[in-house]
Design an enzyme around this catalytic site. Structure first.
Site, PDB file in Angstrom:
ATOM      1  CG  ASP A   1      -1.970   1.106   1.151  1.00  0.00           C
ATOM      2  OD1 ASP A   1      -1.942   1.885   0.174  1.00  0.00           O
ATOM      3  OD2 ASP A   1      -2.798   1.198   2.070  1.00  0.00           O
TER       4      ASP A   1
ATOM      5  CG  ASP B   1      49.258  10.016 -37.017  1.00  0.00           C
ATOM      6  OD1 ASP B   1      48.211  10.541 -37.447  1.00  0.00           O
ATOM      7  OD2 ASP B   1      49.270   8.951 -36.380  1.00  0.00           O
TER       8      ASP B   1
ATOM      9  CG  ASP C   1      48.932   6.717 -41.191  1.00  0.00           C
ATOM     10  OD1 ASP C   1      49.084   6.385 -42.367  1.00  0.00           O
ATOM     11  OD2 ASP C   1      49.637   6.291 -40.247  1.00  0.00           O
TER      12      ASP C   1
END
Length: 322
Positions: free
Chosen positions: A31, A221, A283
């Site tokens: 409840d 890179d 790259d």
């Protein structure tokens, strides 16, 4: 004591009739409106006290019903018992009520309701402690519903992936503290992700390039830092001479500045070493033919317009011999 509840209020002339009922329903019902646990008889409690925390409780229609005793009860589960503290005993109630608010505070758990019943879960691990199905209007505490076997078949390797690949000692600690549930033996499988994460560098193919002088081949890179430096730099472009293995590092605030740094580096090579870059390998975005064509067009425009000049070594260039 009550804001609302599933209560049956007994008329003043009939409390004795209710106390003589032989068959009382011992079932507990969840409840959300009850502020305390209520039970109709002391036989449903594990521990009973003669004293009363409150002489009476107020029901939904505003009337008060007397409280005779106080006690404690336990709900057995497959994991560990769930406690019902300070249960108020009154014979004037028809349904035994569990105050959801008091229940989750006393057991450090959560209660989730759905159309088919409710689940009691551990607050920290979210592990299901109790599952009760219901088809009526109320949410009674019934015998625990069986948990599908598939949910129980969890290995340490599965938890290892779910929790972000921690060490085995960390997982063992979680199991011992009941933060996670594991009912499978230790797996001999080696975690591929962890093996890659421990590599210093990824494998690369052998190079057949042969050079006889410096700057015949320059490799480049761009490295992205996980944090921004105090100077506002987040990217770093690297130029590596294939012949000498000498490395130059330029900090960048944006990747779009890479071409400018390349021009600075090429000027530096022409001015300091009286040489030029014969081949350039990379790259990152420079390998894109559209980007590379645009870079050469801009470079040729600088030469044609006479805006190209040789400069000395920039102060923010770092050289390191590998």
């Amino acid at each position: 004591m009550f804001r609302r509840g599933i209560l049956g209020v007994v008329p003043c002339g009939l409390p004795s009739a209710f106390s003589t009922m032989a068959n009382r329903d011992p079932t507990w019902n969840m409840d959300t409106g009850a502020s305390s646990h209520l039970n109709s008889h002391t036989s449903n409690l594990n521990i009973v006290y003669n004293k009363c925390l409150y002489p009476s409780v107020c029901v939904g229609d505003g009337k008060f019903i007397p409280v005779t005793n106080t006690g404690h009860s336990i709900l057995p589960t497959l994991n560990h018992p769930l406690h019902l503290h300070n249960v108020l005993v009154t014979s004037n109630i028809i349904k035994n009520l569990i105050s959801v608010r008091q229940f989750i505070r006393d057991n450090n758990c959560t209660v989730e309701f759905d159309a088919f019943g409710f689940s009691v879960k551990d607050f920290l691990t979210r592990h299901i402690l109790l599952r009760c199905d219901s088809s009526g209007d109320l949410y009674p505490v019934t015998s625990p519903s069986p948990t599908p076997h598939a949910l129980l078949s969890v290995s340490l390797s599965t938890w290892h992936q779910r929790l972000g690949y921690p060490e085995e000692e960390v997982l063992r600690s979680f199991v011992s503290r009941q933060f996670i549930s594991c009912n499978k033996d230790k797996s001999s499988h080696v975690c591929h992700t962890c093996q890659l994460g421990k590599h210093v560098r990824l494998p690369f193919s052998s190079s057949n390039s042969i050079v006889s002088r410096s700057f015949e081949i320059v490799h480049s890179d761009i490295w992205t830092s996980p944090i921004v430096s105090s100077g506002g730099f987040k990217y770093y472009v690297l130029f590596l001479d294939h012949y000498s293995h000498y490395l130059w590092i330029y900090p960048l605030r944006a990747k779009s500045k890479m071409f400018q740094k390349f021009l600075h580096f090429r000027s530096y090579v022409n001015n300091q070493f009286k040489s030029d870059i014969s081949a350039f390998q990379c790259d990152h975005e420079v390998s894109d033919p559209h980007w590379r064509d645009a870079m050469y067009d801009e470079y040729n425009a600088l030469i044609k317009n006479g805006t190209w000049i040789l400069v000395s070594k920039p102060p923010n260039v770092i050289g390191q011999y590998l």
